[in-house]
Design a protein around this motif. Structure first.
Motif, PDB file in Angstrom:
ATOM      1  N   ARG A 119      58.118  40.676  30.109  1.00  0.00           N
ATOM      2  CA  ARG A 119      56.951  41.360  29.552  1.00  0.00           C
ATOM      3  C   ARG A 119      56.147  42.031  30.665  1.00  0.00           C
ATOM      4  N   THR A 120      56.021  41.353  31.811  1.00  0.00           N
ATOM      5  CA  THR A 120      55.321  41.940  32.953  1.00  0.00           C
ATOM      6  C   THR A 120      56.005  43.224  33.406  1.00  0.00           C
ATOM      7  N   LEU A 121      57.331  43.226  33.417  1.00  0.00           N
ATOM      8  CA  LEU A 121      58.087  44.407  33.816  1.00  0.00           C
ATOM      9  C   LEU A 121      57.749  45.589  32.906  1.00  0.00           C
ATOM     10  N   PHE A 122      57.730  45.349  31.600  1.00  0.00           N
ATOM     11  CA  PHE A 122      57.372  46.403  30.654  1.00  0.00           C
ATOM     12  C   PHE A 122      55.920  46.836  30.847  1.00  0.00           C
ATOM     13  N   GLN A 180      49.808  47.826  27.985  1.00  0.00           N
ATOM     14  CA  GLN A 180      49.951  46.790  26.963  1.00  0.00           C
ATOM     15  C   GLN A 180      50.710  47.315  25.743  1.00  0.00           C
ATOM     16  N   LEU A 181      50.558  48.587  25.454  1.00  0.00           N
ATOM     17  CA  LEU A 181      51.318  49.177  24.359  1.00  0.00           C
ATOM     18  C   LEU A 181      52.809  49.138  24.650  1.00  0.00           C
ATOM     19  N   SER A 187      35.228  44.166  38.122  1.00  0.00           N
ATOM     20  CA  SER A 187      33.974  43.416  38.094  1.00  0.00           C
ATOM     21  C   SER A 187      33.190  43.791  36.842  1.00  0.00           C
ATOM     22  N   SER A 188      32.748  42.785  36.120  1.00  0.00           N
ATOM     23  CA  SER A 188      32.109  42.979  34.820  1.00  0.00           C
ATOM     24  C   SER A 188      33.038  43.743  33.882  1.00  0.00           C
ATOM     25  N   GLY A 189      34.345  43.695  34.183  1.00  0.00           N
ATOM     26  CA  GLY A 189      35.301  44.480  33.412  1.00  0.00           C
ATOM     27  C   GLY A 189      36.593  43.765  33.094  1.00  0.00           C
ATOM     28  N   TYR A 190      36.650  42.450  33.335  1.00  0.00           N
ATOM     29  CA  TYR A 190      37.890  41.740  33.022  1.00  0.00           C
ATOM     30  C   TYR A 190      38.144  41.735  31.512  1.00  0.00           C
ATOM     31  N   TYR A 191      37.098  41.942  30.729  1.00  0.00           N
ATOM     32  CA  TYR A 191      37.234  42.053  29.282  1.00  0.00           C
ATOM     33  C   TYR A 191      38.161  43.186  28.883  1.00  0.00           C
ATOM     34  N   SER A 192      38.362  44.142  29.792  1.00  0.00           N
ATOM     35  CA  SER A 192      38.999  45.408  29.414  1.00  0.00           C
ATOM     36  C   SER A 192      40.425  45.230  28.916  1.00  0.00           C
ATOM     37  N   TYR A 193      41.114  44.166  29.356  1.00  0.00           N
ATOM     38  CA  TYR A 193      42.454  43.920  28.832  1.00  0.00           C
ATOM     39  C   TYR A 193      42.402  43.729  27.316  1.00  0.00           C
ATOM     40  N   MET A 194      41.399  42.998  26.848  1.00  0.00           N
ATOM     41  CA  MET A 194      41.311  42.758  25.402  1.00  0.00           C
ATOM     42  C   MET A 194      40.769  43.978  24.675  1.00  0.00           C
ATOM     43  N   TRP A 195      39.843  44.699  25.294  1.00  0.00           N
ATOM     44  CA  TRP A 195      39.342  45.923  24.663  1.00  0.00           C
ATOM     45  C   TRP A 195      40.499  46.906  24.468  1.00  0.00           C
ATOM     46  N   VAL A 197      42.946  45.847  21.606  1.00  0.00           N
ATOM     47  CA  VAL A 197      42.561  46.286  20.266  1.00  0.00           C
ATOM     48  C   VAL A 197      43.202  47.635  19.967  1.00  0.00           C
ATOM     49  N   MET A 198      43.174  48.534  20.958  1.00  0.00           N
ATOM     50  CA  MET A 198      43.763  49.863  20.781  1.00  0.00           C
ATOM     51  C   MET A 198      45.286  49.815  20.812  1.00  0.00           C
ATOM     52  N   ASP A 199      45.866  49.007  21.734  1.00  0.00           N
ATOM     53  CA  ASP A 199      47.333  49.033  21.826  1.00  0.00           C
ATOM     54  C   ASP A 199      47.979  48.451  20.581  1.00  0.00           C
ATOM     55  N   ALA A 200      47.357  47.412  19.997  1.00  0.00           N
ATOM     56  CA  ALA A 200      47.907  46.850  18.763  1.00  0.00           C
ATOM     57  C   ALA A 200      47.854  47.872  17.641  1.00  0.00           C
ATOM     58  N   ASP A 201      46.743  48.593  17.577  1.00  0.00           N
ATOM     59  CA  ASP A 201      46.586  49.620  16.552  1.00  0.00           C
ATOM     60  C   ASP A 201      47.516  50.799  16.811  1.00  0.00           C
ATOM     61  N   ALA A 202      47.724  51.122  18.096  1.00  0.00           N
ATOM     62  CA  ALA A 202      48.612  52.240  18.435  1.00  0.00           C
ATOM     63  C   ALA A 202      50.047  51.938  18.031  1.00  0.00           C
ATOM     64  N   PHE A 203      50.493  50.703  18.254  1.00  0.00           N
ATOM     65  CA  PHE A 203      51.862  50.380  17.858  1.00  0.00           C
ATOM     66  C   PHE A 203      52.005  50.375  16.346  1.00  0.00           C
TER      67      PHE A 203
END
Length: 678
Positions: A462-465, A499-500, A602-610, A613-619
């Protein structure tokens, strides 16, 4: 100055790393910093009226030699650190920060760009976007400050560069210096493939027998399989002690006071610019916009994740007690019993899976997926790179070169941990144009013997992708200006392509085509493939909870007054959340490199989850067409996401691709957490 640092003469425009010596860098930085200062000074002092061409466009190329030098140097400090490079990094970091402050805080540049903004209507769309972003960057850097405030801002930025370098090097030291020897009578429960990897790690360090290191691809499976609970505890404590003063480096690698000072300086920096706190400053240009929006998303998902984690903890505790162990489930127990539960519930054994997930096969799967979606062709070629294990490919489409792609996949003691994507040069269309040189770096366990296949875990695959998804964002970039090309986008948008791309690993047709047995060449049996996919959400309570703990602690650090004691604040946040005791943060503060070894997350680790939300919807857009390789959807993805860089605001790009806002439902569904709603 060694010209190879700037004028790259290798095949397809690559640098000749074999012609570069550590002693070349110091004089090169002297020369390139002076050239950059002179070039920027000429722009700032230009007596002609400010125009887009003589100011904004000129700034795009003013520091090219310095940028190329930095690309080589910081690539090497990440993939092949040496004492000489570490010392030079400590010396050069404050000099680069001072130069950056001088440029970005120059009031003459600020005034020139601000004047250009007054007459924007005649500019082409990308020129207008670049001008807006340039002015925003100057303003946020402090170009509007004067007097003592201006001097203090420059001093803060220089000090932060020193601190972030020290933080990263301390973590690397603790990771590099720790090994735990495992005797032959302590191997109970460890599969043969893992023992072979432990022996290969020992040989790499000139040791005999087998060892555990802090390489994630080694220590995580050790925690999953080792029957000896005391050994698991020792390994886990070493892994989580990185940077806290009790690790292999001792007190000299204690990152806790460094983290506290970083937080204080970031807060002061934000207040100098008129923001209430650092989170307000950092999140202003992101898609999320503010801390309240971030907290709302994380808190919603936390409810589902914690419910699943609590449910899992109860079952794992029962298994612990069934083994005759009294007391609570501990962090060093979780992965071991979760793996046993996964094996029991899904009849899935990693030893059965790994022969089908060789590195070579999964690289083939990644490249084939990119070909089917976007028509990319990969041709491997020889090049003199920093390691003989690093590989190079020419990326073409319809006979035209799009990029050069480099892959550095194996763990080494000199390489920092984790996985990342970077570029030696980015795409642009200035003059004759420039195609990108993109790098994927991973830390997979090397094979036991040279030439033997390297086996990946499902998480490794998964990391490779994931990292190649970032690479695609750079490879397919098609914009005019380097500052807005590729992954130069909002932090909470940059993880969308990566993530997509992970979703295609889960597609049966990808596994059927590429997951071939290393010895027999036989395709993965459909039953095994289906069991893997059925188990893909096993452990999501743990994975989501440990991630959210880190993201919420990061957010709390940067909201309001900075904590005098970050470790105490970390404990407070986890207590307020009711975090399960056996699920610690994915990245505790002393080794939270995303947040403290640079300013990016910094103050941005949330961004993976933000982004998720888009990558799940994109797929879902592909699934709505009934085809994971739907050509029309792939074309729209390239047109509006992968090729556009930051030429339009991220939310506008998303709406042009999907034609509606994303919702959290697809994320919860994808992680298998919706059942926890009740």
């Amino acid at each position: 100055m060694n010209p190879e640092l700037i004028q790259w003469t290798g095949p397809l425009g690559l640098p000749r790393f074999d012609l570069i010596r550590d002693t070349d860098f110091a004089p090169a930085f002297d020369t390139c910093l002076k050239q950059a200062e002179d070039a920027v000074e000429a722009i700032a002092a230009n007596p002609e009226p400010p125009s887009f061409e003589n100011t904004v466009a000129a700034l795009e190329t003013a520091e090219d030699p310095l940028n190329r030098l930095c690309a080589i140097f910081f690539t090497l400090t990440g993939v092949d650190s040496t004492p000489a490079r570490e010392e030079l990094q400590r010396q050069i970091a404050p000099r680069l920060a001072a130069h950056g402050s001088k440029v970005s805080m120059d009031p003459r540049l600020f005034d020139r760009v601000e004047a250009i903004m007054q007459d924007m209507d005649e500019l082409a769309p990308q020129d207008r976007r670049l001008t807006e972003l340039t002015l925003r960057g100057l303003r946020r850097a402090g170009a509007g400050l004067t007097g003592e405030a201006r001097d203090r801002m420059a001093a803060i930025r220089e000090r932060l560069a020193v601190l972030s370098t020290d933080f990263a090097q301390n973590v690397l030291t603790d990771e590099r210096d720790f090994t735990m020897a495992i005797a032959d009578d302590q191997l109970a429960g460890l599969p043969d493939w893992l023992i072979r990897s432990m022996r290969a790690a020992a040989r790499e360090r000139g040791l005999s027998g087998q060892i555990v290191t802090l390489n994630r691809s080694l220590i995580v499976p050790f925690l999953e399989y080792a029957e000896d609970r005391a050994l698991r505890e020792t390994a886990w404590r070493a892994w989580t002690a990185r940077g806290d003063g009790s690790g292999a480096g001792g007190a000299k690698t204690d990152n806790r006071p460094i983290a506290a000072e970083i937080l204080r300086l970031r807060h002061e920096r934000a207040q100098l610019l008129g923001y209430a706190d650092f989170a307000s400053y950092k999140l202003e240009p992101e898609v999320a916009g503010n801390a309240e929006n971030v907290e709302a998303l994380l808190s919603e998902v936390w409810t589902y994740a914690k419910a699943r984690a609590d449910q899992d903890a109860a079952r794992l505790t029962e298994m612990l007690h069934e083994d005759g162990v009294n007391g609570a489930l501990e962090p060093w127990d979780w992965r071991y019993y979760a793996e046993r539960q996964r094996k029991a519930e899904h009849d899935l054994d990693e030893a059965e899976v790994k022969p089908y997930l060789t590195l070579e096969a999964m690289i083939g799967a990644v490249f084939d997926t990119a070909n089917r979606l976007f028509g990319l062709e990969m041709r491997e070629f020889d090049a003199a790179l920093w390691s003989p294990e690093t590989r190079a490919w020419e990326v073409t489409r319809d006979g035209q070169r799009l990029a050069v792609f480099l892959g550095d996949y194996y763990a080494r003691p000199s390489k920092r941990s984790g996985a990342w994507c970077s570029t030696l040069q980015s795409q642009h269309r200035i003059g004759a144009g420039q195609r990108p040189i993109v790098i994927n770096v991973c830390n997979f366990t090397p094979p036991e013997e040279k030439g033997a296949p390297s086996f990946l875990s499902w998480d490794d695959a998964r990391t490779l992708f994931h990292e190649f998804g970032h690479a695609l964002h750079n490879i397919l970039s098609d914009v005019t200006w380097p500052s807005i090309s590729g992954t130069s986008v909002a932090r909470d948008f940059v993880e969308l392509p990566s993530q997509l791309f992970e979703h295609w690993l889960d597609q049966p047709e990808v596994l059927d085509r590429h997951a071939r047995h290393a010895e027999t060449g036989a395709a993965m049996p459909a039953a095994l493939r289906d069991r893997i996919l059925a188990a893909s959400n096993a452990g999501q309570g743990f994975a989501t909870t440990e991630y959210l703990e880190s993201a919420l602690v990061d957010l709390a650090f940067h909201r309001g007054e900075p904590p005098a004691d970050p470790m105490a604040r970390q404990a407070e946040v986890l207590a307020e959340l009711g975090a399960p005791a056996a699920v610690p943060m994915r990245h505790a503060t002393p080794h939270f490199a995303h947040v403290f070894s640079g300013d990016g997350y910094s103050s941005g680790y949330y961004s993976y989850m933000w982004s998720e939300v888009m990558d799940a919807d994109a797929f879902e857009a592909f699934m709505e067409k009934g085809d994971a390789f739907d050509p029309e959807t792939a074309a729209r993805l390239e047109e509006w996401i992968l090729s556009k860089g930051d030429s339009l605001p991220a939310d506008e790009l998303w709406l042009k691709f999907r034609e509606r806002k994303p919702g959290v439902h697809a994320l919860l569904k994808g992680r298998g957490l919706l059942a926890e709603a009740s």
